[in-house]
Write a protein that holds these residues in place. Structure first.
Motif, PDB file in Angstrom:
ATOM      1  N   LYS A 607       0.833  -1.212   0.000  1.00 59.14           N
ATOM      2  CA  LYS A 607       0.000   0.000   0.000  1.00 59.14           C
ATOM      3  C   LYS A 607       0.861   1.253   0.000  1.00 59.14           C
ATOM      4  CE  LYS A 607      -3.780   2.248   2.499  1.00 59.14           C
ATOM      5  NZ  LYS A 607      -4.593   2.367   1.264  1.00 59.14           N
ATOM      6  N   LEU A 608       1.985   1.219   0.721  1.00 54.00           N
ATOM      7  CA  LEU A 608       2.895   2.355   0.739  1.00 54.00           C
ATOM      8  C   LEU A 608       3.425   2.648  -0.661  1.00 54.00           C
ATOM      9  CD1 LEU A 608       4.740   4.433   2.174  1.00 54.00           C
ATOM     10  CD2 LEU A 608       6.361   2.566   2.572  1.00 54.00           C
ATOM     11  N   THR A 609       3.844   1.601  -1.357  1.00 54.44           N
ATOM     12  CA  THR A 609       4.371   1.778  -2.713  1.00 54.44           C
ATOM     13  C   THR A 609       3.309   2.334  -3.647  1.00 54.44           C
ATOM     14  OG1 THR A 609       5.857  -0.098  -2.328  1.00 54.44           O
ATOM     15  CG2 THR A 609       5.557   0.620  -4.599  1.00 54.44           C
ATOM     16  N   GLU A 610       2.125   1.755  -3.606  1.00 56.07           N
ATOM     17  CA  GLU A 610       1.043   2.215  -4.484  1.00 56.07           C
ATOM     18  C   GLU A 610       0.639   3.649  -4.157  1.00 56.07           C
ATOM     19  OE1 GLU A 610      -0.988  -2.217  -5.040  1.00 56.07           O
ATOM     20  OE2 GLU A 610      -2.050  -0.623  -3.966  1.00 56.07           O
ATOM     21  N   SER A 611       0.596   3.995  -2.884  1.00 53.90           N
ATOM     22  CA  SER A 611       0.192   5.348  -2.493  1.00 53.90           C
ATOM     23  C   SER A 611       1.190   6.391  -2.990  1.00 53.90           C
ATOM     24  CB  SER A 611       0.054   5.433  -0.969  1.00 53.90           C
ATOM     25  OG  SER A 611      -0.937   4.546  -0.499  1.00 53.90           O
ATOM     26  N   MET A 647      12.820  -0.186   0.749  1.00 54.60           N
ATOM     27  CA  MET A 647      12.881   1.245   0.464  1.00 54.60           C
ATOM     28  C   MET A 647      13.836   1.558  -0.681  1.00 54.60           C
ATOM     29  SD  MET A 647      10.725   3.005   2.094  1.00 54.60           S
ATOM     30  CE  MET A 647      11.408   4.550   1.507  1.00 54.60           C
ATOM     31  N   SER A 648      14.894   0.765  -0.841  1.00 48.24           N
ATOM     32  CA  SER A 648      15.817   1.021  -1.950  1.00 48.24           C
ATOM     33  C   SER A 648      15.128   0.795  -3.285  1.00 48.24           C
ATOM     34  CB  SER A 648      17.044   0.119  -1.831  1.00 48.24           C
ATOM     35  OG  SER A 648      16.675  -1.240  -1.871  1.00 48.24           O
ATOM     36  N   LYS A 651      12.940   3.740  -3.854  1.00 49.76           N
ATOM     37  CA  LYS A 651      13.780   4.853  -4.316  1.00 49.76           C
ATOM     38  C   LYS A 651      14.095   4.708  -5.802  1.00 49.76           C
ATOM     39  CE  LYS A 651      18.557   6.368  -4.074  1.00 49.76           C
ATOM     40  NZ  LYS A 651      19.877   6.154  -3.463  1.00 49.76           N
ATOM     41  N   ASP A 652      14.472   3.482  -6.231  1.00 47.62           N
ATOM     42  CA  ASP A 652      14.770   3.263  -7.645  1.00 47.62           C
ATOM     43  C   ASP A 652      13.538   3.504  -8.507  1.00 47.62           C
ATOM     44  OD1 ASP A 652      17.344   2.608  -6.935  1.00 47.62           O
ATOM     45  OD2 ASP A 652      16.972   0.445  -6.916  1.00 47.62           O
ATOM     46  N   MET A 653      12.374   3.128  -7.993  1.00 51.36           N
ATOM     47  CA  MET A 653      11.131   3.353  -8.735  1.00 51.36           C
ATOM     48  C   MET A 653      10.859   4.844  -8.888  1.00 51.36           C
ATOM     49  SD  MET A 653       7.273   2.596  -7.467  1.00 51.36           S
ATOM     50  CE  MET A 653       7.507   3.894  -6.250  1.00 51.36           C
TER      51      MET A 653
END
Length: 935
Positions: A607-611, A647-648, A651-653
């Protein structure tokens, strides 16, 4: 694996000036060092005799064993992007000669082939219950079934998998299901060829079902479900597999069942003369690896050491036999070699030997026995119906491995294969194999890791493995008995120890204690009870950690905002700088702030990534491309290992998919603190050599000496950030970590200002501290007056600029040293002071640590002077030396009477300062930024 030189031309964009060219040289050099940190030698070769024609410049880059030719264009348009992928592709480009690449990987190919055959020999003999097999050569029959399924899987994965080093294997863990179906065949059809035919038909049918299931899971995108498995559970599974491989190494060598029990240890001690050679070879290999490792990085310097060592074991064993006059037959009888597998000659009268005719090996009439008995007209539907529950269980059990092994291999080999693509690849592999009468297959995790660590990769090497494995379909039953058992034991033991070290030793500092306990629990359960029980232990561990880390707020995002709304406390900027920040195309609208909250753990990682992706897309639709992204961790209570390591990738995304030029991370912790996790997240985000950016812009976590508003180190870091924006990130990685949101906003704003006009930073350069002996020099004082005039212009409205110099004539110069007290809290207000050099600190509550650092360019005490009130906080000198220009109350009263316009300047500054502070505090409260409120 030793890398061969790569020559590749890249056409990056350069500026039109020689100064810009020099900066780009530095940018490329820094980037190459970051991208290939594991290389001990990396340098950029640039000579004066290089020709620059038509704006084209050539650079020769030498990076370890690789070299590049960079051809650059001096014409550069602001905002054009040079993607990192161009350089990355050139660095990872294969050699032009594929045959040379295969030859360099022969040891890895041999290791992968031998590991596969070693697994096939014992399991091939175990496919069928005792006394069930109605033909001759049971072990050869089973070995050929294993090899056929393995080769099909290897070929399919070669062309469909995202991994560079997948190793296909038949799913030997399904042998218990084979026995269960065989018992049904015996009960219904008795012992004979018909029962064997039904067994093979049902197994082929089950393989087709497994293929369909795999493909549907991948096609429907259901592979994402694997990401709900916490990383500590996966690491525990890796550890359990390591123990399992260690156990198998003992069984292969002593040729007996082994378990971690008293009976198992007794069996090991009785056959310790066989396993002692394994221990000697393993200790020797460990010693050689330790002596030859890279002293700086701790990584192996020679990746081919282990596979070459493995390949030397058979010659050493045969040399030992020759030296002591021991015949091969005697050594085989004592258990040092594998026994004959049961193949036969053409007439079936004798065993094929190594001296048998090659023609006989390839014309053995039993080669096609598995397909001769596979006749559809012999299928018993009664047997098929009775076998359906077992088939369903076998299909579900087969599906378990891939969703576990794919992310585990991602973790072990530092790759990022798509789980859905791998599921589809396994679907095709099993469908093809099933329709051809083969058995279920998958990508073997252990063998893939061994192959990868031996340096194996690429399609040509993978095809070579398939061909070498297929060769054993013909000669395997004869040749395999000449492989020493201790060689197989060393390979398995070495890999098992590596996996145990990776999961139980290396992970100790990367996970919280509760997570690490879960890793140990899962690994122990697998080693004692098996993979199924280990999966159950993983579920229990995941639930336990989830309960322990349960939070009231599940949404990991507290809020987000453009920096247009939320500015830093540095309001006393010049009119030109404010105009840049207010510009909708190049100003604060290009800064996006996302504030995280609560516990960040594996359950809300997705959810964090999608948000974050959604917020960036929404900002782009409203304000345009995001140049600077601030991720604020101030309200984060804890970060588990899964999120910390993920998290890395986030960051790359952010940099790769959304082309964000600069990321700034806010820890929200007090000085000498970092992110709330055991994992060294800061190293992943900005690198091990990066310093944390402090509000003083001149002091870092490891520097407790005197500091000032802007030193050369900070100017260098700001230059890097500016270069990122100018070059659209190019090769630089100058992301920053700040202690507070206010510091992050200051850094982002300063970067935007300097991006548009570097000259606006010149005033700051003049603030670099001077030696104490020059602090009272007349030239220094004269420069301070010029600086003070610019400061007043930044603080005043434009119509009052003309009163700056008259106001300065009423100020008194004061010099303070470190720890000198400017005033105490509660004291009478008798002056207002302009900070021209150095840094002060305002202390509101020393016990609770509530303080504010006051940079040069600010005014203190103006509100109390105007209101005639007492001091609300203590102020003392924090830097080695500070220069203040003070307006006393007496002078202020005189100006009120004689020059009210000049006195009004102080009132205007006080009103503007209070107004901005109120707005700044209200915005911070809106963002729940209570720990970073200005005082």
């Amino acid at each position: 694996m030793k890398q061969t030189p790569v020559h590749r031309e890249i056409d990056p964009l350069l500026s039109s000036s020689q100064e810009k060219l020099q900066r780009d040289r530095k940018a490329w050099r820094n980037s190459l060092l970051v991208k290939k940190a594991q290389s001990a030698s990396a340098r950029l070769v640039y000579t004066n005799n290089e020709e620059i024609n038509d704006g084209i410049t050539h650079f020769d880059v030498e990076l370890g064993a690789e070299s590049f030719s960079l051809k650059t264009n001096s014409r550069m348009d602001d905002g054009d992007a040079l993607l990192d992928q161009s350089l990355s592709n050139s660095m990872n480009q294969k050699t032009d000669n594929p045959y040379e690449d295969i030859l360099s990987q022969i040891p890895a190919i041999i290791v992968a082939t031998i590991l596969g055959i070693i697994i096939g020999i014992p399991f091939g003999a175990a496919y069928f219950p005792l006394n069930f097999f109605p033909l001759t050569g049971e072990t050869a029959f089973g070995l050929r079934l294993f090899i056929f399924s393995t080769v099909i899987c290897q070929l399919v994965l070669t062309f469909t998998s995202n991994f560079t080093n997948p190793i296909g294997l038949q799913i030997v863990e399904n042998v218990p299901f084979y026995h269960a179906i065989a018992e049904i065949c015996i009960e219904e059809l008795g012992y004979g060829v018909e029962a064997l035919s039904n067994l093979l038909l049902i197994l082929a049918f089950a393989t087709i079902l497994v293929g369909i299931s795999f493909y549907l899971l991948g096609a429907l995108g259901l592979g994402r479900a694997i990401y709900f498995i916490p990383k500590h559970v996966l690491v525990g599974l890796i550890g359990g597999i390591g123990f399992f491989i260690f156990q198998i190494s003992i069984e292969v060598v002593i040729n007996q069942d082994f378990s971690f029990s008293i009976a198992g240890m007794k069996a090991l001690m009785q056959n310790f003369h066989l396993y002692s050679y394994v221990l000697v070879f393993e200790l020797t290999l460990r010693l050689l690896t330790y002596l030859t490792k890279n002293k700086k990085t701790g990584t192996p310097k020679y990746p081919l050491l282990a596979p070459i060592f493995y390949c030397l074991i058979p010659p050493l064993i045969f040399s030992w036999l020759w030296l002591f006059g021991i015949s091969f037959e005697e050594a085989q009888a004592e258990g040092y070699f594998f026994p004959p597998t049961g193949g036969s000659s053409n007439d079936g009268s004798q065993e094929l030997t190594f001296t048998a005719s090659i023609y006989q090996m390839f014309t053995d009439p039993h080669l096609l026995d598995p397909w001769r008995v596979l006749r559809l007209d012999r299928l018993s539907f009664k047997v098929l119906m009775r076998s359906i529950p077992t088939i369903i269980g076998m299909v579900l059990f087969s599906l378990i491995h891939v969703p576990i092994y794919v992310p585990a291999l991602n973790l072990s080999t530092n790759q990022d294969a798509d789980i859905n693509n791998e599921l589809r690849a396994h679907g095709w592999s099993n469908l093809i194999c099933g329709f051809l009468g083969g058995l279920q297959n998958y990508m073997g995790y252990s063998n893939s890791v061994a192959y990868a660590r031996a340096g194996g990769k690429g399609k040509f090497s993978s095809i070579a493995i398939a061909l070498s494995t297929a060769l054993f379909f013909f000669i395997g039953p004869t040749v395999c008995m000449y492989i020493p058992r201790c060689m197989a034991g060393v390979i398995l033991l070495h890999l098992g120890v590596d996996l145990i070290q990776e999961s139980l030793i290396d992970a100790f500092h990367d996970f919280e204690r509760l997570e690490y306990f879960g890793i140990c629990f899962v690994a122990i359960v697998i080693s004692i009870y098996g993979i199924e029980e280990g999966l159950l232990a993983g579920v229990i561990t995941a639930l336990s950690v989830f309960i322990a880390q349960s939070v009231h707020v599940q949404n990991p995002i507290n809020g987000h905002s453009s920096a247009e709304m939320l500015r830093s406390s540095k309001w006393n900027r010049s009119a030109e700088a404010k105009a840049i920040l207010d510009d909708t195309s190049i100003g604060c609208s290009r800064i996006l702030l996302i504030q995280l909250q609560g516990h960040l753990f594996f359950g809300n990682l997705s959810k964090l990534t999608e948000s974050i992706c959604t917020i960036i897309r929404e900002h782009e639709s409203k304000h345009g491309k995001v140049w600077i992204l601030i991720l604020d961790f101030s309200l984060v209570l804890g970060i588990d290992g899964s999120v910390a390591m993920g998290m890395s990738k986030i960051k790359d995304m952010i940099h790769g998919d959304y082309d964000v030029s600069l990321c700034v991370y806010v820890t929200g912790e007090k000085r000498n603190k970092s992110f709330p996790c055991a994992y060294k997240l800061a190293d992943d985000l900005v690198g091990q050599d990066s310093n944390l950016y402090d509000e003083t812009m001149g002091r870092t976590l490891d520097d407790n000496k005197s500091y000032h508003s802007l030193d050369q180190s900070t100017l260098h870091r700001m230059d890097e950030a500016i270069d990122i924006l100018l070059h659209e990130r190019m090769f630089l990685t100058a992301d920053q970590i700040c202690h507070s949101l206010n510091e992050a906003l200051k850094f982002a704003e300063d970067t935007l200002i300097a991006r548009s006009n570097r000259n606006l930073c010149d005033d700051l350069i003049s603030q670099i501290k001077l030696p104490i002996r020059k602090i009272n020099d007349p030239v220094t004082i004269q420069k301070e007056v010029s600086i003070l005039e610019k400061m007043l212009n930044n603080l005043l409205l434009e119509e009052y600029y003309s009163y700056a110099l008259p106001l300065i004539s009423n100020l008194e110069r004061e010099v303070y040293k470190e720890n000198d007290v400017i005033w105490e809290a509660g004291s009478t207000s008798d002056s207002a002071k302009f900070v021209v050099r150095g840094v002060l600190v305002g202390i509101q509550d020393e016990e609770r640590g509530i303080s504010e650092e006051i940079e040069s360019g600010q005014i203190i005490g103006e509100a109390a002077l105007v209101q005639n009130s007492n001091r609300t906080s203590a102020v003392k000198c924090l830097s080695e030396v500070a220069v203040l220009y003070s307006l006393s109350r007496k002078s202020y009263q005189r100006l009120l009477q004689q020059s009210p316009k000049i006195a009004m300047c102080i009132q205007i500054i006080a009103i503007r300062n209070l107004s901005f502070r109120a707005r700044h505090v209200s915005h911070n409260i809106f963002f729940r930024e209570g720990r970073n409120l200005s005082i």
